[in-house]
Scaffold this active site. Structure first.
Site, PDB file in Angstrom:
ATOM      1  CG  ASP A   1      63.533  22.671  36.211  1.00  0.00           C
ATOM      2  OD1 ASP A   1      64.049  21.536  36.268  1.00  0.00           O
ATOM      3  OD2 ASP A   1      62.686  23.063  37.027  1.00  0.00           O
TER       4      ASP A   1
ATOM      5  CE1 TYR B   1      56.925  23.658  43.153  1.00  0.00           C
ATOM      6  CE2 TYR B   1      58.101  21.579  43.295  1.00  0.00           C
ATOM      7  CZ  TYR B   1      57.513  22.677  43.903  1.00  0.00           C
ATOM      8  OH  TYR B   1      57.506  22.778  45.262  1.00  0.00           O
TER       9      TYR B   1
END
Length: 623
Positions: free
Chosen positions: A326, A414
């Site tokens: 990420d 998320y």
């Protein structure tokens, strides 16, 4: 039958320790700090210098990463001890750009307004993905005839279809290209798009050509219903739960901290706060005032999130490749959300903005990217009641007050809540919270190029003995010490790592995602300081092959005794979705603390003055 996919979140944090004596007033300067993040005007200057050098249009030259090329650590420390504008370290920027399908590593000297070096990167992996190219790629299916036909066959309204980009990882291929996969979702009736995937369709986009190169429509699965999936307050229907009463944080003497540029001073702490498009918050030069030695003492030279590895535990064709980095692929800073006062942060917060370079090199502003606030959680810093002395009761209590630096990064479905918390006791507590939306999928077969994945097996213990489970292979404590400095009692000064929950990877060592994310194999790594070793998953994480990672660097088995060291700590989550995660997941938190160990001569809280007591008109005393 809809299902959710299990995943592991493994976060690697880099802390460079420097346990020694600092100046009496750290970072108090009237001129720019050498670790200050790049300013909007500097981003513009960098863009001008590089664009003029390449004589290229915005279409043929893209800026994938632009950040401060920090001065060497010794040079920074030397200059901060005797700051002088005429002797300041060179102000430079590191630029990773794409031009003619090649990756360029460019160093720009801002003072000289010139390019110092320009090298073509020829190793494995690709640089950070920009928002602009991800948006462009996600829009391609909506004008692609084969996709439109597939949507029509599913009797869906194309105006309600939203597509998103996913990095594809590496699974042993000899040759790789810079591609993304596209997955689409159906919004009709909800904003919770991840709950309504349009399954069975696979699209591959070549980013250098910006076109769809592969298209498959393998099967049709009904899209889950929208009912009950919307998480917005305005869309909720009775019955409702109890209304919680608010609480105000009053500071009659005003904020207890001071912000000078990017330097923050609070209580006995002083540190520098920077922003990076990849890492997000960067804490530097954290020092604490020692009242016995009458000076600030260095605790941590630099701390930041180095990588966040998210391998989904689903082996099927549409999911196996979801093994995300990420930070290295999407950027924690680039994905940062503007914080909402009173909800993301309490009323006593002070907010700071951040800037990064867009794909064209021009500065983009992120408003309210950080909030800084004093935390009054009702905890006790220390207390004791002594009633053994005849005729006397001694009671001493100190409330715990801490300073928090917060940022939230939203990467796809998320949201990550990152807190750096500083305590007057000398502790630095790092917390990471996970919240956001689950991804839904149908139940499928087990064919996959993955060599390992995670499934859940339920076991019921039958006796008390069965229920006794030993966590961790052996008891251990890790203390980073300076062997050249001792306390008056002769102990080496140091800081201890207090880990949170121990979580490791569930992939086999030879599985391709784990080869790329090999830094997750151990919770703790210690390496000698090396300026170039910044990203645990490698500088070029997208489609990387694991040949430039923390695990590879550490194979050299370098000496770390009495050296300038870097501590890497890996936080992990094994997330098994449950019904309470639907339709939006409550925050799941973990973290760690670094705590002084023989760093002070005694408890630094003993002489801390408690806050003034405030009489509240509505307070009641209950028997």
């Amino acid at each position: 039958m809809p299902s959710t996919s299990r995943k592991i979140f493994i976060l690697s944090l880099l802390s460079i320790f420097s346990l020694s004596t600092a100046t009496s007033h750290p970072h108090r300067h009237s001129h720019p700090h050498p670790l200050d993040p790049l300013t909007p005007s500097e981003f513009t200057l960098i863009q001008t210098i590089i664009t003029n050098s390449y004589q290229a249009s915005n279409h043929s030259l893209t800026f994938q990463y632009v950040g401060l090329d920090e001065p060497d650590k010794p040079a920074t420390i030397s200059w901060l001890s005797k700051p002088n504008p005429t002797t300041a370290p060179p102000r430079r920027a590191l630029v990773i750009a794409r031009h003619d399908k090649q990756t360029h590593e460019i160093t720009v000297d801002l003072s000289a307004q010139s390019i110092v070096s320009d090298q073509i990167y020829t190793g494995h992996g690709y640089p950070l993905l920009t928002f602009e190219e991800q948006i462009a790629a996600s829009e391609l299916p909506l004008s692609y005839p084969s996709f439109l036909e597939s949507v029509k066959k599913r009797k869906l309204n194309v105006s309600d279809v939203v597509c998103s980009t996913f990095s594809v990882g590496w699974f042993g291929e000899d040759d790789t290209s810079r591609v993304l996969k596209i997955q689409c979702f159906y919004t009709g009736g909800t904003v919770n798009l991840y709950m309504r995937p349009v399954e069975g369709i696979t699209l591959v986009v070549d980013l250098d050509e910006m076109k769809i190169t592969e298209y498959y429509d393998r099967l049709r699965v009904p899209v889950p219903k929208a009912e009950g999936t919307d998480y917005r307050a305005s869309e909720q229907k009775p019955p409702f739960g109890p209304r919680l009463k608010g609480a105000a944080t009053m500071q009659p003497d005003g904020p207890g901290f001071e912000i000078d540029g990017h330097t923050i001073r609070w209580a006995n702490w002083a540190f520098h706060l920077g922003f990076d498009v990849r890492a997000g918050p960067i804490i530097s030069l954290a020092s604490i005032y020692d009242i016995d030695q009458h000076t600030f003492r260095k605790v941590m030279y630099k701390g930041y999130i180095s990588e966040l590895f998210v391998p989904y535990m689903d082996p099927t064709e549409e999911w196996y490749y979801k093994t995300f980095f990420d930070l290295g692929e999407f950027g924690f800073g680039q994905s940062a959300s503007s914080l909402e006062p009173l909800n993301d942060c309490p009323a006593n917060s002070v907010f700071m903005d951040g800037y990064y370079a867009g794909q064209n090199g021009k500065p983009i502003k992120l408003s309210n990217v950080f909030c800084i606030f004093e935390k009054h959680a009702g905890n006790v810093a220390w207390r004791h009641t002594e009633s053994s002395i005849p005729g006397k009761v001694v009671r001493e209590v100190r409330p715990e007050v801490s300073l928090v630096v917060r940022m939230v990064s939203t990467v796809g479905n998320y949201d990550y809540i990152l807190d750096w918390e500083f305590k007057p006791s000398g502790s630095i507590n790092v917390q990471v919270g996970l919240t956001g939306i689950l991804e839904m999928k149908r139940v499928t077969d087990n064919s996959s190029p993955r060599k390992s994945y995670w499934t859940v097996v339920s076991e019921t213990v039958k006796t008390e003995a069965d229920a006794r489970i030993q966590l961790g292979l052996k008891p251990a404590e890790l203390v980073v010490v300076n062997p050249n400095k001792r306390t008056k009692l002769g102990n080496n000064i140091g800081y201890r790592l207090i880990p949170g929950s121990n979580t490791g990877p569930l992939l086999s060592d030879d599985d391709y995602p784990q080869i790329r994310g090999a830094f997750t194999k151990y919770n703790i790594w210690v390496t000698p300081y090396n300026k170039s070793e910044k990203w645990a998953g490698g500088q070029y994480a997208d489609r990387s092959r694991g040949d430039d990672t923390l695990a590879i660097w550490s194979l050299r088995n370098r000496g770390i005794e009495n050296e300038d060291v870097v501590l890497w700590y890996t936080i992990g989550f094994h997330h098994v979705p449950c019904q309470e995660d639907f339709p939006v997941m409550p925050t799941l938190s973990s973290g760690f603390e670094i705590r002084p160990t023989n760093f002070f001569e005694r408890n630094p809280l003993l002489k801390t003055k408690p806050p003034k007591k405030v009489d509240w008109p509505n307070c009641t005393t209950r028997p």
